[in-house]
Scaffold this active site. Structure first.
Site, PDB file in Angstrom:
ATOM      1  N   GLU A 378       0.845  -1.197   0.000  1.00 18.92           N
ATOM      2  CA  GLU A 378       0.000   0.000   0.000  1.00 18.92           C
ATOM      3  C   GLU A 378       0.873   1.236   0.000  1.00 18.92           C
ATOM      4  O   GLU A 378       1.984   1.201   0.535  1.00 18.92           O
ATOM      5  CB  GLU A 378      -0.862   0.043   1.272  1.00 18.92           C
ATOM      6  CG  GLU A 378      -2.036  -0.891   1.269  1.00 18.92           C
ATOM      7  CD  GLU A 378      -2.697  -0.951   2.645  1.00 18.92           C
ATOM      8  OE1 GLU A 378      -2.237  -0.269   3.569  1.00 18.92           O
ATOM      9  OE2 GLU A 378      -3.680  -1.692   2.780  1.00 18.92           O
ATOM     10  N   LYS A 380       2.346   4.515   1.379  1.00 21.17           N
ATOM     11  CA  LYS A 380       2.507   5.046   2.742  1.00 21.17           C
ATOM     12  C   LYS A 380       2.336   6.555   2.660  1.00 21.17           C
ATOM     13  O   LYS A 380       3.208   7.268   2.182  1.00 21.17           O
ATOM     14  CB  LYS A 380       3.889   4.693   3.287  1.00 21.17           C
ATOM     15  CG  LYS A 380       4.108   5.170   4.716  1.00 21.17           C
ATOM     16  CD  LYS A 380       5.477   4.803   5.222  1.00 21.17           C
ATOM     17  CE  LYS A 380       5.656   5.100   6.700  1.00 21.17           C
ATOM     18  NZ  LYS A 380       5.040   6.324   7.172  1.00 21.17           N
ATOM     19  N   ARG A 385      -1.768   9.800  11.251  1.00 20.23           N
ATOM     20  CA  ARG A 385      -2.522   8.571  11.488  1.00 20.23           C
ATOM     21  C   ARG A 385      -3.782   8.913  12.268  1.00 20.23           C
ATOM     22  O   ARG A 385      -3.735   9.708  13.216  1.00 20.23           O
ATOM     23  CB  ARG A 385      -1.656   7.609  12.303  1.00 20.23           C
ATOM     24  CG  ARG A 385      -2.241   6.214  12.524  1.00 20.23           C
ATOM     25  CD  ARG A 385      -1.886   5.300  11.389  1.00 20.23           C
ATOM     26  NE  ARG A 385      -2.332   3.926  11.583  1.00 20.23           N
ATOM     27  CZ  ARG A 385      -1.543   2.914  11.925  1.00 20.23           C
ATOM     28  NH1 ARG A 385      -0.268   3.138  12.165  1.00 20.23           N
ATOM     29  NH2 ARG A 385      -2.021   1.690  12.043  1.00 20.23           N
ATOM     30  N   ARG A 401      -2.289   8.765  16.777  1.00 19.29           N
ATOM     31  CA  ARG A 401      -1.565   7.516  17.012  1.00 19.29           C
ATOM     32  C   ARG A 401      -1.209   7.352  18.487  1.00 19.29           C
ATOM     33  O   ARG A 401      -0.885   6.275  18.937  1.00 19.29           O
ATOM     34  CB  ARG A 401      -0.314   7.440  16.136  1.00 19.29           C
ATOM     35  CG  ARG A 401       0.770   8.413  16.479  1.00 19.29           C
ATOM     36  CD  ARG A 401       1.871   8.370  15.425  1.00 19.29           C
ATOM     37  NE  ARG A 401       2.726   7.196  15.548  1.00 19.29           N
ATOM     38  CZ  ARG A 401       3.819   7.134  16.292  1.00 19.29           C
ATOM     39  NH1 ARG A 401       4.174   8.179  17.008  1.00 19.29           N
ATOM     40  NH2 ARG A 401       4.552   6.061  16.329  1.00 19.29           N
ATOM     41  N   GLU A 433      -5.050   7.273   7.297  1.00 18.26           N
ATOM     42  CA  GLU A 433      -4.109   8.377   7.339  1.00 18.26           C
ATOM     43  C   GLU A 433      -4.857   9.605   6.813  1.00 18.26           C
ATOM     44  O   GLU A 433      -5.485   9.553   5.757  1.00 18.26           O
ATOM     45  CB  GLU A 433      -2.888   8.045   6.459  1.00 18.26           C
ATOM     46  CG  GLU A 433      -1.724   8.990   6.598  1.00 18.26           C
ATOM     47  CD  GLU A 433      -0.751   8.609   7.725  1.00 18.26           C
ATOM     48  OE1 GLU A 433      -0.878   7.514   8.316  1.00 18.26           O
ATOM     49  OE2 GLU A 433       0.139   9.426   8.015  1.00 18.26           O
ATOM     50  N   GLU A 532       5.426   8.637   1.023  1.00 12.25           N
ATOM     51  CA  GLU A 532       6.743   8.386   1.586  1.00 12.25           C
ATOM     52  C   GLU A 532       7.344   7.086   1.108  1.00 12.25           C
ATOM     53  O   GLU A 532       8.528   6.862   1.248  1.00 12.25           O
ATOM     54  CB  GLU A 532       6.641   8.299   3.109  1.00 12.25           C
ATOM     55  CG  GLU A 532       6.464   9.611   3.810  1.00 12.25           C
ATOM     56  CD  GLU A 532       6.496   9.406   5.311  1.00 12.25           C
ATOM     57  OE1 GLU A 532       7.388   9.952   5.945  1.00 12.25           O
ATOM     58  OE2 GLU A 532       5.621   8.672   5.821  1.00 12.25           O
ATOM     59  N   LYS A 537       2.133  -5.576   3.683  1.00 11.27           N
ATOM     60  CA  LYS A 537       1.395  -6.284   4.736  1.00 11.27           C
ATOM     61  C   LYS A 537       1.059  -7.701   4.289  1.00 11.27           C
ATOM     62  O   LYS A 537       0.718  -7.912   3.124  1.00 11.27           O
ATOM     63  CB  LYS A 537       0.081  -5.551   5.029  1.00 11.27           C
ATOM     64  CG  LYS A 537       0.261  -4.133   5.493  1.00 11.27           C
ATOM     65  CD  LYS A 537      -1.091  -3.432   5.581  1.00 11.27           C
ATOM     66  CE  LYS A 537      -0.904  -2.030   6.128  1.00 11.27           C
ATOM     67  NZ  LYS A 537      -2.169  -1.282   6.137  1.00 11.27           N
ATOM     68  N   ARG A 550       4.756  -3.169  16.850  1.00 10.17           N
ATOM     69  CA  ARG A 550       5.563  -2.948  15.662  1.00 10.17           C
ATOM     70  C   ARG A 550       5.818  -4.342  15.108  1.00 10.17           C
ATOM     71  O   ARG A 550       6.742  -5.020  15.526  1.00 10.17           O
ATOM     72  CB  ARG A 550       6.861  -2.220  16.035  1.00 10.17           C
ATOM     73  CG  ARG A 550       7.516  -1.526  14.863  1.00 10.17           C
ATOM     74  CD  ARG A 550       8.663  -0.644  15.300  1.00 10.17           C
ATOM     75  NE  ARG A 550       8.244   0.626  15.886  1.00 10.17           N
ATOM     76  CZ  ARG A 550       7.770   1.661  15.173  1.00 10.17           C
ATOM     77  NH1 ARG A 550       7.673   1.579  13.875  1.00 10.17           N
ATOM     78  NH2 ARG A 550       7.431   2.773  15.772  1.00 10.17           N
TER      79      ARG A 550
END
Lengths: 726, 264
Positions: A378, A380, A385, A401, A433, A532, A537, A550
């Site tokens: 995807e 970024k 967030r 976030r 986002e 960015e 995923k 994370r």
């Protein structure tokens, strides 16, 4: 004139332990003992019977002098002393610890604040994580064994929090207000307190040292944990006119009643700077372990190898989906730790810790990690967030976030969603986002533009920077929890639930492929449109939503990773060196630090002097000049040989890019993780921008630095040898 | 039922001015013997004790003991509305959450009722032991007020020492030091101008001037002030209220800096 009658109490009026109880007894039957006969009550008559039933306060400074009350005083003295002499028991291994032996108060009696303060003091001398967890665990067990209803307050104080993060409740006290409260409570001048604060660099120590020259008429009630915590919440609630004055008076009332080491920790708690080398995570672990020892409700599931670790994990995990002590603690007490995941589930309206991605360095690495697994890529997006909750009653909550409430910042987001959700959708939690967007040119705008938006109470009509929501995950839909589902299913639900409207609401651009060229092209395309990079995923196996983790199942790939250490890092300037030559009058170089979440300290990682335009250097220098402090904070870890010219309060967070990481004898970052004695430093750091959205404590953690270092070593084993500190 | 009628209403006004700086909220206690108040300042360093005996009121009815929590700032606002010659009556019903102040002009042509909400105050009613004081100084209240004011422009702590020579008030600050000595003097025209020093033992104590200055707000109540001192004990600064009672301030001393550094 005064009566010439010698009473035994006269010598210690100022700090009398037992006299104050007279008042209490009188409160109990108000009216009976009101001043009579035109004189003050003859204390001799009053005092004796009263102090028998009393449970007088112990105060180390009261002098047990006269024979008549001497015995009683010895008893009262021992209360603090008893606690002080026993507090070391908390250091015992939890297996050998008996809460009954520790407690110095009756069952059901409010837990004294002194107990928690002494436990903190014990922790302040420890640095080992295991010992600290043990102490916390034993402390909580003592509370559970005596007064379980005080456990919530104890946990909150230990975590140095007032309320769940998403409620946005803060003490909101400035340092100057605390200084005022300290000076008034302890009869010092404000100037004196300020001066000491500059010298000692810790208002807590100032407060502790200020308890001093001014004696008191009567000692107030000893503080209890609940009293302190309730007062904190009251302070947080004060608002409007004179709120600072009211806050100050409440603090003062607490400070006046402190003894021993209480002023130190009370002040630090008020400043939200407990800094004892443990974090909220440690408190959660201790809570889980304490619950195991208290287990009456359920047994650990069979085959549990180490129930303590397992329990700590459970509590931490539950906290990520329901970060509310007020619910978790009672559930622990009534249902036990093994049932906790059942009794505490995530709740619409309460933010879940967002799942995070690990940095990687290239497409090849990704293919390597995700061999034989279906994954999706995807874009970024470079925005903020947001976790958006839509309640059955039609209201929205938007969380950042960090679980901060951003609902007031994005009224336009709520508006767009209520327009674009399909009619069948009654409730949801959306992970997305929010990105600044130029709707005329149909272009994504950089983060810097987004950060110019007002933060609070935004009126839809005043919005100048339009935003587009890029949705990529769905955690909850129409009363059904989705986090245990695979991304494939979650994404289907997401696509089913909304209409896209370019510039307002879009699904994150995604592609599913395992072709290296295709991914590379997709990455280039993402950068072209102003993103960015990519987030990669797992799609249908090992693809649940892992709150606050994370995870290895989410990887991020940034365009500029390839030529450097990968991700940029966010660091805190803690000191600086005077500039010379062209840079005379501004700072020539800054000392940056990362943040060790576990030890709660800032560890130096590099000096930075490049990547500044003159204007930026000016701006940063003048902004930091107001943050200069006389001595480094106690929680700064800096190599001895650095000797900066000035030190700063930790206030700013800078995004910095570097060529690579190297082991350093000078810097202290991640010391003990990679090398037992040496830290890690950044080579050729360069300033990218100031992260206004991050607090110093949210800087890149030592653990992340260590991870980056390990990853680099893994990919370029040769780098390590040439490493040399600049 | 409570009904207290005070012909000299200005007394109550002055009393309140003398207390409200030190204490924000306090309980007034009424019993058959009198109307009283005892409260500490928020730092627990000073204590004020007020008594107005029932005999001093023209009419005093107090069926049962009553404790009324009042915000002294608000009470002062209301009492400021009374004329200096007004007769003030304090009224409250049992169990009521309000108190009424009634102001009658001397000529009875104006009657004002002010009703104030009461509040719940956690009071700590503290027994103050009677003590034997080493030294007792009686002096004109205006003089004492002047001394405190003057000294506080130099320093923030006053040392009061009583010796054979007299009583000495001294302070030290950044700009310098100040010493004021008063000697016994009873040969005066008016008895209230006398300075009487009764010394059993010499004594020397330090106090925060900030508090002393708020005590001197009671100066309008009485021509004289009595200061009673004993080592390591709070000082008592007493002003008589007409013939009907007193207002006493207790102030805990400061201890020497050296003790400060001792480990606790």
């Amino acid at each position: 004139a005064a009566a010439k009658k010698k009473t035994p109490q006269t010598t210690n009026l100022s700090r009398s332990p037992n006299k104050r109880k007279i008042g209490e007894t009188q409160d109990a039957n108000l009216g009976k003992t009101i001043v009579s006969e035109g004189t003050l009550p003859k204390t001799e008559d009053l005092l004796e019977p009263v102090s028998d039933s009393a449970n007088p306060r112990s105060d180390t400074s009261s002098i047990a002098e006269d024979s008549k009350t001497g015995a009683k005083k010895a008893k009262t003295l021992s209360k603090t002393d008893e606690m002080k002499s026993k507090i070391g028991l908390l250091k015992k291994k939890p297996n050998d610890f008996d809460p009954e032996k520790m407690s110095c108060w009756e069952k059901g009696e409010r837990v004294p604040f002194l107990f928690v303060a002494l436990a903190f003091d014990l922790i302040s001398n420890e640095s080992g994580r295991i010992v600290i967890t043990d102490i916390l665990c034993n402390m909580l067990r003592t509370v559970i064994a005596t007064t379980p209803e005080d456990l919530v307050a104890t946990v909150y104080l230990s975590a140095n929090e007032i309320a769940p993060a998403h409620e946005g409740v803060e003490l909101g006290i400035g340092e100057s207000t605390i200084i005022k409260a300290i000076s008034e409570a302890f009869g010092r001048t404000e100037d004196h307190v300020k001066k000491q604060n500059t010298e000692l660099g810790d208002l807590g120590l100032v407060a502790k040292g200020s308890r001093s020259t001014q004696t008191m008429m009567f000692k107030p009630e000893p503080l209890t944990v609940v009293k302190v915590f309730d007062t904190f919440r009251q302070i947080a609630k004060e608002s409007g006119k004179d709120s600072n004055e009211k806050k100050k008076n409440r603090m003062k009332a607490l400070l006046v009643a402190t003894t021993d080491c209480e002023p130190l920790y009370l002040t630090r708690l008020l400043q939200a700077k407990l800094r004892l080398g443990f974090s909220g995570q440690t408190v959660l672990a201790a809570l889980g372990q304490a619950a195991v020892y208290n287990e009456e409700h359920s047994k650990p599931p069979p085959n549990t190898k180490s129930p303590l670790e397992e329990a700590a994990k459970i509590v931490k995990q539950v906290f990520t989906v329901l970060p509310v002590y007020d619910i978790i603690v009672p559930a622990l007490l009534s249902g036990g730790v093994w049932n906790l995941p059942k009794t505490c589930n995530f709740t619409l309206g309460v933010p879940i810790g967002p799942m995070l991605a690990k940095p990687t360095k290239g497409v090849a690495e990704i293919l390597n990690k995700f061999q034989d697994i279906v994954f999706t890529c995807e874009y970024k997006y470079d925005g903020e967030r947001a976790q958006i909750h839509f309640m059955e009653d039609g209201t929205f909550e938007i969380y950042s976030r960090n679980a901060e409430r951003n609902t007031g910042k994005y009224p336009d987001v709520a508006l767009a969603l209520s327009r674009l959700k399909k009619p069948s959708v009654k409730s949801f939690i959306l992970d997305c986002e929010v990105v600044a967007f130029d709707r005329e040119k149909k272009k994504i705008l950089p983060f810097q533009i987004l950060s110019t938006r007002a933060r609070k109470n935004v009126n839809v009509n005043d919005i100048k920077v339009g935003v587009c929501i890029f949705a990529f995950d769905m955690l909850y839909l129409n009363g059904q929890q989705l986090i245990q589902e695979n991304l494939k299913i979650r994404r289907e639900k997401l696509y089913e639930s909304f209409e896209e409207d370019p510039g307002y609401f879009q699904f994150a651009t995604a592609v599913t492929s395992n072709d290296i060229d295709e991914i590379q092209k997709f990455l280039d395309a993402s950068v072209d449109v102003g993103c960015e990079g990519l987030i990669i995923k797992t799609l249908d196996s090992d693809a649940t939503y892992e709150p606050a983790k994370r995870s290895n199942n989410w990887l991020k790939l940034k365009k500029d990773y390839m030529d450097s250490i990968g991700d940029s890092v966010d660091l805190v300037p803690i000191a600086a060196f005077h500039g010379r030559g062209k840079r005379t009058g501004v700072y020539g170089a800054f000392l940056l630090a990362c943040y060790d979440v576990d030890k709660e300290e800032f560890q130096s990682i590099c000096k930075i002097g490049t990547g500044f335009s003159d204007a930026m250097l000016d701006e940063r220098s003048s902004s930091l000049r107001s943050q200069v402090i006389a001595t480094p904070k106690q929680y700064y870890r800096v190599g001895d040989s650095l000797n900066p010219d000035v030190w700063f309060e930790p206030t700013e967070v800078w995004e910095v890019k570097a060529a690579d990481l190297t082991i350093s004898p000078v810097h202290r970052a991640a010391t003990g993780i990679v090398d037992p004695d040496k830290g890690i430093s950044l080579r050729f750091p360069r300033l990218l921008r100031v992260r206004e959205d991050k607090k110093p404590e949210e800087a890149t953690s030592s653990e992340q630095i260590a991870d980056l270092y390990q990853a680099q070593k893994h990919n370029h084993p040769s780098n390590e040898v040439k490493g040399d500190d600049d | 039922m409570l009904e207290l009628r005070l012909v000299q209403g200005s007394l109550l006004k002055k009393v309140l001015e003398a207390v409200k700086d030190l204490v924000n909220d306090a309980n007034f206690d009424c019993s058959t013997t009198g109307f009283s108040l005892q409260a500490m300042d928020s730092s627990h360093v000073a204590l004020v004790s007020l008594l107005l005996r029932s005999e001093g009121f023209e009419h005093y009815r107090c069926d049962r003991n009553l404790s009324m929590g009042m915000n002294l700032g608000n009470m002062s606002k209301m009492l400021k509305c009374a004329g200096n010659d007004d007769i003030i009556t304090i009224k409250a019903d049992d169990g009521s959450d309000t108190v009424t102040f009634m102001f009658e002009s001397p000529t009875q042509d104006k009657i004002a009722d002010f009703e104030m909400k009461l509040m719940d105050i956690d009071s700590e009613h503290l027994g103050i032991p009677d003590a034997e004081y080493h030294s007792i100084v009686r002096m004109p209240s205006g003089e004492f007020s002047r001394i405190c004011k003057d000294l506080s422009s130099i320093g923030d702590t006053v040392v009061i020492s009583v010796t054979k020579e007299g009583v000495k008030f001294s302070t030290a600050g950044d700009i310098g030091t100040a010493n004021i000595v008063l000697r016994q003097n009873t040969t005066v025209d008016k008895p209230e101008d006398a300075i009487v020093i009764e010394m059993n033992e010499p004594v020397s104590l330090s106090f925060a001037l900030r508090y002393m200055n708020s005590f001197t707000k009671a100066t309008p109540l009485s021509e004289t002030v009595t200061i009673s001192l004993s080592s390591e004990l709070p000082v008592v600064v007493e002003y008589k209220v007409a013939e009907m009672g007193y207002i006493r301030y207790y102030l805990a001393p400061k201890i020497e800096e050296e003790e400060d550094t001792k480990p606790e």
